[in-house]
Design an enzyme around this catalytic site. Structure first.
Site, PDB file in Angstrom:
ATOM      1  N   PHE A 208       3.369   9.179   3.624  1.00 44.09           N
ATOM      2  CA  PHE A 208       2.152   8.682   2.969  1.00 44.09           C
ATOM      3  C   PHE A 208       1.384   9.861   2.358  1.00 44.09           C
ATOM      4  O   PHE A 208       0.197  10.065   2.569  1.00 44.09           O
ATOM      5  CB  PHE A 208       1.257   7.908   3.942  1.00 44.09           C
ATOM      6  CG  PHE A 208       0.307   6.965   3.228  1.00 44.09           C
ATOM      7  CD1 PHE A 208       0.787   5.807   2.638  1.00 44.09           C
ATOM      8  CD2 PHE A 208      -1.041   7.251   3.125  1.00 44.09           C
ATOM      9  CE1 PHE A 208      -0.069   4.944   1.965  1.00 44.09           C
ATOM     10  CE2 PHE A 208      -1.903   6.399   2.451  1.00 44.09           C
ATOM     11  CZ  PHE A 208      -1.414   5.241   1.867  1.00 44.09           C
ATOM     12  N   ASN A 209       2.116  10.621   1.551  1.00 41.32           N
ATOM     13  CA  ASN A 209       1.598  11.857   0.967  1.00 41.32           C
ATOM     14  C   ASN A 209       2.598  12.349  -0.076  1.00 41.32           C
ATOM     15  O   ASN A 209       3.720  11.846  -0.160  1.00 41.32           O
ATOM     16  CB  ASN A 209       1.411  12.923   2.064  1.00 41.32           C
ATOM     17  CG  ASN A 209       0.360  13.957   1.706  1.00 41.32           C
ATOM     18  OD1 ASN A 209       0.266  14.381   0.562  1.00 41.32           O
ATOM     19  ND2 ASN A 209      -0.436  14.355   2.693  1.00 41.32           N
ATOM     20  N   CYS A 210       2.174  13.306  -0.892  1.00 36.84           N
ATOM     21  CA  CYS A 210       3.061  14.137  -1.714  1.00 36.84           C
ATOM     22  C   CYS A 210       3.600  13.487  -2.984  1.00 36.84           C
ATOM     23  O   CYS A 210       4.521  14.029  -3.607  1.00 36.84           O
ATOM     24  CB  CYS A 210       4.260  14.639  -0.901  1.00 36.84           C
ATOM     25  SG  CYS A 210       3.806  15.523   0.595  1.00 36.84           S
ATOM     26  N   GLU A 211       3.059  12.354  -3.426  1.00 32.57           N
ATOM     27  CA  GLU A 211       3.559  11.788  -4.682  1.00 32.57           C
ATOM     28  C   GLU A 211       3.324  12.743  -5.852  1.00 32.57           C
ATOM     29  O   GLU A 211       4.117  12.797  -6.799  1.00 32.57           O
ATOM     30  CB  GLU A 211       2.913  10.420  -4.943  1.00 32.57           C
ATOM     31  CG  GLU A 211       1.516  10.424  -5.531  1.00 32.57           C
ATOM     32  CD  GLU A 211       0.430  10.820  -4.535  1.00 32.57           C
ATOM     33  OE1 GLU A 211      -0.734  10.905  -4.951  1.00 32.57           O
ATOM     34  OE2 GLU A 211       0.736  11.046  -3.343  1.00 32.57           O
ATOM     35  N   ASP A 212       2.244  13.527  -5.794  1.00 37.10           N
ATOM     36  CA  ASP A 212       1.965  14.486  -6.859  1.00 37.10           C
ATOM     37  C   ASP A 212       2.950  15.651  -6.838  1.00 37.10           C
ATOM     38  O   ASP A 212       3.378  16.146  -7.887  1.00 37.10           O
ATOM     39  CB  ASP A 212       0.526  14.997  -6.753  1.00 37.10           C
ATOM     40  CG  ASP A 212       0.199  15.544  -5.369  1.00 37.10           C
ATOM     41  OD1 ASP A 212       0.955  15.272  -4.414  1.00 37.10           O
ATOM     42  OD2 ASP A 212      -0.824  16.248  -5.242  1.00 37.10           O
TER      43      ASP A 212
ATOM     44  N   ASN B 201       0.852  -1.190   0.000  1.00 34.19           N
ATOM     45  CA  ASN B 201       0.000   0.000   0.000  1.00 34.19           C
ATOM     46  C   ASN B 201       0.888   1.240   0.000  1.00 34.19           C
ATOM     47  O   ASN B 201       1.317   1.721   1.051  1.00 34.19           O
ATOM     48  CB  ASN B 201      -0.910  -0.010   1.227  1.00 34.19           C
ATOM     49  CG  ASN B 201      -1.874   1.172   1.226  1.00 34.19           C
ATOM     50  OD1 ASN B 201      -2.028   1.857   0.219  1.00 34.19           O
ATOM     51  ND2 ASN B 201      -2.515   1.408   2.355  1.00 34.19           N
ATOM     52  N   SER B 202       1.168   1.736  -1.200  1.00 32.68           N
ATOM     53  CA  SER B 202       2.068   2.885  -1.345  1.00 32.68           C
ATOM     54  C   SER B 202       1.497   3.846  -2.379  1.00 32.68           C
ATOM     55  O   SER B 202       0.971   3.425  -3.414  1.00 32.68           O
ATOM     56  CB  SER B 202       3.458   2.422  -1.783  1.00 32.68           C
ATOM     57  OG  SER B 202       4.258   3.520  -2.166  1.00 32.68           O
ATOM     58  N   LEU B 203       1.629   5.139  -2.094  1.00 33.16           N
ATOM     59  CA  LEU B 203       1.184   6.143  -3.060  1.00 33.16           C
ATOM     60  C   LEU B 203       2.078   6.164  -4.294  1.00 33.16           C
ATOM     61  O   LEU B 203       1.678   6.675  -5.346  1.00 33.16           O
ATOM     62  CB  LEU B 203       1.159   7.525  -2.408  1.00 33.16           C
ATOM     63  CG  LEU B 203       0.160   7.697  -1.250  1.00 33.16           C
ATOM     64  CD1 LEU B 203       0.208   9.124  -0.717  1.00 33.16           C
ATOM     65  CD2 LEU B 203      -1.251   7.354  -1.694  1.00 33.16           C
ATOM     66  N   ASN B 204       3.273   5.607  -4.184  1.00 26.08           N
ATOM     67  CA  ASN B 204       4.163   5.525  -5.342  1.00 26.08           C
ATOM     68  C   ASN B 204       3.622   4.577  -6.406  1.00 26.08           C
ATOM     69  O   ASN B 204       4.059   4.620  -7.561  1.00 26.08           O
ATOM     70  CB  ASN B 204       5.554   5.059  -4.905  1.00 26.08           C
ATOM     71  CG  ASN B 204       6.287   6.111  -4.092  1.00 26.08           C
ATOM     72  OD1 ASN B 204       6.252   7.293  -4.425  1.00 26.08           O
ATOM     73  ND2 ASN B 204       6.939   5.682  -3.014  1.00 26.08           N
TER      74      ASN B 204
END
EC number: 2.7.1.227
Length: 765
Positions: free
Chosen positions: A683-687, A577-580
């Protein structure tokens, strides 16, 4: 004498008093009447002004601007207008046989010069022709002519200037993937369509439909493909959609004549035969071959073709609507005395997008040829609306507005502003003294009978009856008045919608006259399945969506049968479970463009189509709908902050187009490794990380571009209660931390700022 004088004086005095009294009463009545007229004028002006304001506001919120359907606004003002005959365009199909054809998008053909990655149907549209300086409302009735590896296409083009059909021509040197508009091949003083083109004895001929002048003309190419000369009138008969086929040493002319006594329009078929396509033509013994139901495919829908030793005729099913679908029949017997055919299975891959698909409502013409490579190519015209759709919408629109006007008059009755239906001076004897001499003369002539006056008087009892029944001053009366006002507003909006809102179809925005497709990607998990179902159902109907990829981060994935989709859906289950995971390299994605769109954002398909159009202009940029501005403080802020600084330097990837190879490879590169680690930690900021990578790769050039979404965009996470970032302040603090970290790793964004309103079409205001 004195007494007589007194009487006369008294009589005269009395008459003067009566006259004065009548004169005063007349002025008093006139004053009251003028007061009533002013009151009524104010009432109606207020009501209609209010309704007009609501209608204009509704239109501003709901209707998308139609700028950009063609590449130049000046051309758009001439061509691609709504037409009552439809919005026909032409698509190309390929296969091993005429019965196994697939649309060009299944081949994944890319064309850099037209920004089509991949090329998709329709391959030639009114925009293609209009942008080449030849205004057109639609293109239909395609016929192919093959010369070696060059394909020539002839078709009907509807001129928005003369509002009649001309014959247009286009050329392709890449097997039909792209077409170069050549010009108008044939233009007469009458309507032309169905340009059947063929070769005979080394000459190229065209036999277009010209039933408007009651004859069938044959033209010969003088300078192919744009110069033609009338060779002869081969039949003095108003045949429509006629084609010639050579079979067993005889030429057969097949067409329909709808002008004969008892002929069933679109259900009639005739056959003529000759030893030469130049004539003389003789009628078949069994004419008319058909004269019945419109759904049987009697009217031709293209060129008859030979395949595997059998002859096939193409017809169009006009049962539900003109040109509803294509039917193909195998001709079993064709002789001077007999004709017999039997329908065979035939279908082209149909879209489930309905009106949002170029051929989602109608397909009525099919022409197939075998190429030198051995494969078959088929050209088909398609439409997203029914015949007469524009006329029906206008009628319904004005009927709705008329009903809204009736509602306003009803309000006038109930409020006492309007006291009569028929002018009182026409009805009641009480007002006889106030009627004009002209009206009295008409009554004397018997033009206004006593019966009509009685009917008028009875009609005028309706307003006081309604006021007594509704009682406007009571609570129930006020509620009733409110309901009536709302009903009027609804009718007004419905009327405006029908008249100005278009067909309800969402159309893609072509770039350089061509269309393309993109992959839609979203990241979600089991608790947000409700969002996902709405998301898939909605966005799979957008015109340019080819596939939906669901990046499943947590929990058991849903079964595909749970999702109502008009395009293929692929669920990619992630191990972690990763935003990447949002930007993980995916070799199964077949389009160059990917729209990363959060599953809790619901925006109109038209907004998405605009964004895709802008991205195709600059595929090296990150193009999206939510701008942000980062200044020296490195504090993350909402869009208001960017607006206050009149510019932006970031685009959130929760709704953004990107080049799948460029963006994903860059995000997964070693250079971005430290950034990805930080994304997992927060768990944030990939964008935000992707924005820094884009800026780093673009040098001093523009890395991001904004497209303004409409005001009807909805965030459904507010209704589901499963928003990823529930605490806004905490979310913003994390993102500010990311800004500082990524600035250290990849350089600052502070020296970058792109102003709003830089586009001519106004899509970035």
């Amino acid at each position: 004498m004195m007494e007589e004088t007194t009487d006369n004086t008294g009589t005269i005095s009395s008459q003067k008093n009566v006259a004065a009294s009548g004169h005063n009463h007349h002025h008093r009545y006139k004053y009251i009447s003028n007061y009533g007229v002013g009151r009524r004028f104010l009432f109606f002006a207020s009501c209609f002004g209010f309704y007009a304001f609501v209608a204009a506001t509704y239109a501003w919120f709901v209707f998308p601007p139609h700028i950009g359907r063609t590449d130049h606004v000046s051309s758009s003002s001439l061509g691609c207008r709504e037409d009552n005959e439809g919005s026909w365009s032409i698509g190309v199909f390929y296969g091993d046989s005429p019965f196994s054809l697939k649309p060009i998008e299944t081949r994944n053909v890319w064309r850099n010069e037209s920004g089509a990655w991949p090329v998709t149907n329709p391959v030639i549209t009114c925009a293609s022709f209009t942008n080449s300086g030849l205004p057109s409302n639609f293109l239909a009735d395609p016929f192919l002519y093959v010369q070696g590896d060059t394909l020539y296409l002839f078709f009907e083009t509807k001129s928005p200037i003369t509002m009649q059909g001309d014959i247009g021509a286009a050329k392709s040197i890449d097997k039909g993937a792209t077409w170069e508009p050549l010009g108008i091949a044939l233009d007469e003083a009458w309507h032309l369509s169905f340009p059947f083109v063929f070769n005979y004895n080394g000459e190229i001929y065209m036999m277009p439909e010209s039933n408007e002048i009651g004859q069938l003309n044959l033209y010969r190419a003088v300078n192919f493909p744009l110069s033609w000369k009338l060779e002869k009138v081969i039949l003095k008969k108003p045949l429509v959609d006629s084609t010639i086929v050579h079979h067993e040493g005889i030429y057969w002319l097949i067409g329909s004549d709808h002008t004969g006594f008892g002929a069933k329009k679109n259900g009639q078929l005739e056959i003529w035969y000759s030893s030469s396509p130049l004539g003389t033509w003789k009628p078949h013994k069994k004419n008319p071959i058909y004269n019945g139901k419109r759904s049987i495919g009697a009217r031709n829908g293209g060129r008859a073709f030979l395949y595997d030793g059998s002859l096939y005729r193409v017809g169009q099913d006009c049962g539900e609507n003109y040109g509803k679908r294509i039917r193909v029949s195998k001709i079993e017997v064709l002789s001077k005395e007999e004709y017999r055919e039997v329908e065979v299975p035939f279908s082209l891959e149909a879209s489930r997008k309905g009106k949002n698909s170029w051929n989602g409502v109608r397909q009525h013409h099919f022409d197939v040829k075998q190429l030198s490579s051995g494969e078959f190519i088929g050209l088909v015209d398609g439409d997203r609306v029914t015949s007469g759709d524009l006329f029906h919408r206008v009628i319904l629109g004005y009927a709705s507005l008329a009903a809204a006007i009736s509602v306003v008059i009803l309000l006038g009755f109930l409020l006492g502003v309007v006291n009569c239906i028929v002018p009182s001076t026409w009805c009641m004897n009480y007002y006889a003294g106030k009627r004009t001499d002209a009206l009295l003369n008409l009554e004397t002539a018997g033009l206004f009978s006593e019966k009509l006056r009685r009917i008028g008087s009875r009609l005028n009892r309706v307003p006081p009856f309604l006021r007594g029944f509704v009682k406007p001053n009571s609570s129930m009366g006020k509620f009733t008045l409110g309901v009536i006002v709302i009903l009027g507003l609804l009718l007004t909006c419905v009327g405006v919608r029908y008249i100005y809102g278009g067909s309800g179809a969402v159309e893609p925005y072509p770039f350089k006259g061509h269309l393309s497709q993109f992959t839609l990607a979203t990241m979600t998990y089991d608790a947000r399945l409700w969002n996902l179902k709405m998301y898939v159902k909605r966005y799979s109907r957008c015109p340019s969506v080819k596939e939906i990829v669901v990046i499943w981060n947590k929990g058991p994935p849903p079964d595909l049968s749970e999702l109502d989709s008009a395009v293929p859906v692929r669920i990619r289950v992630q191990k972690q479970n990763s935003l990447n995971n949002r930007f993980e390299i995916d070799p199964l994605i077949k389009t160059r463009a990917v729209l990363e769109l959060d599953d809790d954002i619901m925006m109109p398909c038209d907004d998405i189509e605009k964004g895709f159009r802008v991205w195709r202009e600059h595929p090296e940029r990150l193009v999206g709908f939510y701008p942000r501005f980062v200044d020296q403080t490195m504090t993350y802020s909402a869009e208001k902050f960017a607006r206050s600084h009149k510019g932006y330097n970031m685009i959130l990837t929760g709704a953004a187009f990107m080049d799948v190879r460029f963006a994903f490879d860059m995000y997964q590169s070693d250079k971005a490794k430290l950034g990805r680690v930080f994304v997992d930690e927060q768990f944030n900021c990939e964008d935000i990380l992707l924005n820094f990578l884009y800026a780093n790769a673009s040098g001093s050039g523009k890395a991001v571009e904004y497209v303004r979404p409409s005001l009807v965009t909805i965030d459904t996470s507010k209704f589901s209660g499963v928003a990823i970032s529930g605490n806004t302040n905490q979310h913003y603090r994390k993102r500010s931390k990311c800004l500082r970290r990524f600035s250290d790793l990849y350089g600052s964004l502070v020296d970058r700022r792109w102003e709003f309103g830089g586009r001519k079409d106004g899509w970035d205001l």
